[in-house]
Design an enzyme around this catalytic site. Structure first.
Site, PDB file in Angstrom:
ATOM      1  N   SER A  18      34.165  44.390  48.500  1.00 31.96           N
ATOM      2  CA  SER A  18      34.445  43.037  48.017  1.00 31.96           C
ATOM      3  C   SER A  18      34.831  42.142  49.186  1.00 31.96           C
ATOM      4  O   SER A  18      35.835  42.379  49.874  1.00 31.96           O
ATOM      5  CB  SER A  18      35.576  43.072  46.994  1.00 31.96           C
ATOM      6  N   HIS A  42      29.853  42.526  47.189  1.00 32.01           N
ATOM      7  CA  HIS A  42      30.499  41.954  46.003  1.00 32.01           C
ATOM      8  C   HIS A  42      31.158  40.636  46.391  1.00 32.01           C
ATOM      9  O   HIS A  42      32.012  40.597  47.281  1.00 32.01           O
ATOM     10  CB  HIS A  42      31.529  42.955  45.477  1.00 32.01           C
ATOM     11  N   HIS A  76      30.411  37.904  41.181  1.00 34.28           N
ATOM     12  CA  HIS A  76      31.356  38.092  40.070  1.00 34.28           C
ATOM     13  C   HIS A  76      32.025  36.746  39.791  1.00 34.28           C
ATOM     14  O   HIS A  76      32.892  36.310  40.555  1.00 34.28           O
ATOM     15  CB  HIS A  76      32.374  39.170  40.500  1.00 34.28           C
ATOM     16  N   MET A 148      37.227  45.325  34.705  1.00 34.37           N
ATOM     17  CA  MET A 148      38.282  44.921  35.639  1.00 34.37           C
ATOM     18  C   MET A 148      39.439  45.893  35.489  1.00 34.37           C
ATOM     19  O   MET A 148      39.982  46.061  34.396  1.00 34.37           O
ATOM     20  CB  MET A 148      38.777  43.501  35.305  1.00 34.37           C
ATOM     21  N   GLY A 153      41.900  37.961  39.949  1.00 35.52           N
ATOM     22  CA  GLY A 153      42.479  36.842  40.699  1.00 35.52           C
ATOM     23  C   GLY A 153      42.861  37.196  42.126  1.00 35.52           C
ATOM     24  O   GLY A 153      42.765  36.367  43.012  1.00 35.52           O
ATOM     25  N   PHE A 154      43.288  38.442  42.309  1.00 38.21           N
ATOM     26  CA  PHE A 154      43.781  38.814  43.639  1.00 38.21           C
ATOM     27  C   PHE A 154      43.377  40.236  43.995  1.00 38.21           C
ATOM     28  O   PHE A 154      43.313  41.105  43.110  1.00 38.21           O
ATOM     29  CB  PHE A 154      45.318  38.710  43.695  1.00 38.21           C
ATOM     30  N   GLY A 156      44.207  43.774  46.313  1.00 35.50           N
ATOM     31  CA  GLY A 156      45.409  44.501  46.706  1.00 35.50           C
ATOM     32  C   GLY A 156      46.357  44.870  45.591  1.00 35.50           C
ATOM     33  O   GLY A 156      47.518  45.198  45.842  1.00 35.50           O
ATOM     34  N   GLY A 187      38.876  46.650  41.213  1.00 37.72           N
ATOM     35  CA  GLY A 187      40.303  46.375  41.321  1.00 37.72           C
ATOM     36  C   GLY A 187      41.140  47.620  41.549  1.00 37.72           C
ATOM     37  O   GLY A 187      41.133  48.537  40.742  1.00 37.72           O
ATOM     38  N   GLY A 188      41.821  47.643  42.683  1.00 35.98           N
ATOM     39  CA  GLY A 188      42.768  48.724  42.961  1.00 35.98           C
ATOM     40  C   GLY A 188      42.140  50.063  43.305  1.00 35.98           C
ATOM     41  O   GLY A 188      42.822  51.095  43.255  1.00 35.98           O
ATOM     42  N   GLY A 208      37.889  46.350  47.828  1.00 37.16           N
ATOM     43  CA  GLY A 208      38.144  45.267  48.773  1.00 37.16           C
ATOM     44  C   GLY A 208      39.089  45.691  49.864  1.00 37.16           C
ATOM     45  O   GLY A 208      38.674  46.071  50.967  1.00 37.16           O
ATOM     46  N   SER A 209      40.388  45.692  49.556  1.00 39.95           N
ATOM     47  CA  SER A 209      41.373  45.982  50.602  1.00 39.95           C
ATOM     48  C   SER A 209      41.241  47.391  51.159  1.00 39.95           C
ATOM     49  O   SER A 209      41.452  47.607  52.355  1.00 39.95           O
ATOM     50  CB  SER A 209      42.789  45.722  50.093  1.00 39.95           C
TER      51      SER A 209
HETATM   52  C1  DX5 Z   1      39.898  40.676  41.860  1.00 43.07           C
HETATM   53  C2  DX5 Z   1      38.491  40.811  42.377  1.00 43.07           C
HETATM   54  C3  DX5 Z   1      38.203  42.052  43.124  1.00 43.07           C
HETATM   55  C4  DX5 Z   1      39.020  42.261  44.361  1.00 43.07           C
HETATM   56  C5  DX5 Z   1      39.280  43.730  44.479  1.00 43.07           C
HETATM   57  O1  DX5 Z   1      39.950  39.649  40.939  1.00 43.07           O
HETATM   58  O2  DX5 Z   1      37.544  40.725  41.327  1.00 43.07           O
HETATM   59  O3  DX5 Z   1      36.816  42.150  43.456  1.00 43.07           O
HETATM   60  O4  DX5 Z   1      38.414  41.809  45.516  1.00 43.07           O
HETATM   61  O5  DX5 Z   1      40.155  43.928  45.507  1.00 43.07           O
HETATM   62  P1  DX5 Z   1      40.927  45.316  45.726  1.00 43.07           P
HETATM   63  O6  DX5 Z   1      39.871  46.363  45.923  1.00 43.07           O
HETATM   64  O7  DX5 Z   1      41.744  45.062  46.942  1.00 43.07           O
HETATM   65  O8  DX5 Z   1      41.745  45.543  44.496  1.00 43.07           O
HETATM   66 ZN    ZN Z   2      35.331  41.185  41.730  1.00 41.27          ZN
END
Ligand code: DX5
Ligand code: ZN
Length: 236
Positions: A18, A42, A76, A148, A153-154, A156, A187-188, A208-209
């Site tokens: 992501s 993504h 997304h 999800m 929204g965020f 991490g 997510g996560g 992502g993170s």
């Molecule tokens: C959150 C996003 C995710 C996010 C995942 O709303 O849709 O794509 O980037 O990030 P991590 O993998 O760090 O949870």
């Molecule tokens: Zn996403």
């Protein structure tokens, strides 16, 4: 380009880093740091209304397509006002566009059809509190269902474990009704739960993170790609 066709048959799990967690001042450098070990890119789009954050614009999606013409770009949309914004994202020619079941639900059929008609793969996403039954009537229009596993929204955040139950439910529904959608989780995801996500039945895993905060994103992806592809998913 990795297409979604025939992916269910060999159960190859795809990895989708992501870009929300990438270096905002050097997205290209971040993508290069993945080497050839990613399957999809993504791209999270947030409008400050559907979710409490802002992220990328159609211009980013367009620039990404221009710079990576063969990449599978997985957009997304975490946005309201689909009637205004969806055409703008369709025009950037991503490979797949996911919209949320919670966003203007009365427009779901129309919006998925609009994406499909443009020759782009369709995705439908569920926030953690939304049950799978809410999208049963549109599953036949979906190339992908995105679960999800955190509040959108965020990046991490910590994965909500009950998300795996929804993945299993989608696997059963797909089998029962002979649907073709892929199941994606977002997510996560980290090294402690990525294998469980695959075992639950995810076809596409967003991270992502875990990827971009790692010293060597390319190595991280290679390690889990191998582990996932050697997994005896049906033997569990
Ligand atoms: C959150 C996003 C995710 C996010 C995942 O709303 O849709 O794509 O980037 O990030 P991590 O993998 O760090 O949870
Ligand atoms: Zn996403």
């Amino acid at each position: 380009m990795t297409n979604t066709d025939n992916i269910n048959t060999n159960r190859k799990v795809l990895l989708a880093p992501s870009l929300l967690a990438a270096d905002n001042l050097n997205l290209e450098g971040s993508i290069n740091s993945l080497g050839n070990n990613y399957d999809w890119l993504h791209l999270d789009i947030m409008d400050g209304h559907f979710v409490r954050n802002l992220s990328f614009s159609p211009d980013t999606a367009r620039a990404l397509r221009k710079r990576y013409p063969d990449a599978f770009i997985d957009v997304h949309l975490m946005i309201d006002r689909l009637e205004v914004l969806l055409p703008m994202f369709i025009e950037t020619r991503p490979s797949l566009i996911t919209i949320h079941a919670e966003c203007e639900g009365h427009l779901l059929h129309a919006s998925l059809s609009e994406i499909k008609k443009a020759g782009i793969k369709t995705g439908i996403s569920l926030c953690p509190p939304t049950p799978v039954r809410n999208i049963e009537s549109v599953l036949e229009l979906a190339d992908l269902v995105l679960i999800m596993s955190v509040t959108p929204g965020f990046g991490g955040q910590k994965l909500i474990p009950s998300s795996f139950d929804k993945v299993r439910e989608l696997v059963s529904l797909r089998e029962a009704y002979k649907y073709n959608y892929l199941i994606e989780i977002d997510g996560g995801i980290n090294e402690n739960n990525i294998i469980s996500a695959a075992k639950a039945g995810c076809d596409v895993i967003v991270a992502g993170s875990a990827v971009f905060n790692n010293n060597n994103p390319c190595e991280w992806l290679a390690k889990f790609k191998e582990a996932l592809n050697n997994l005896d998913i049906y033997g569990i």
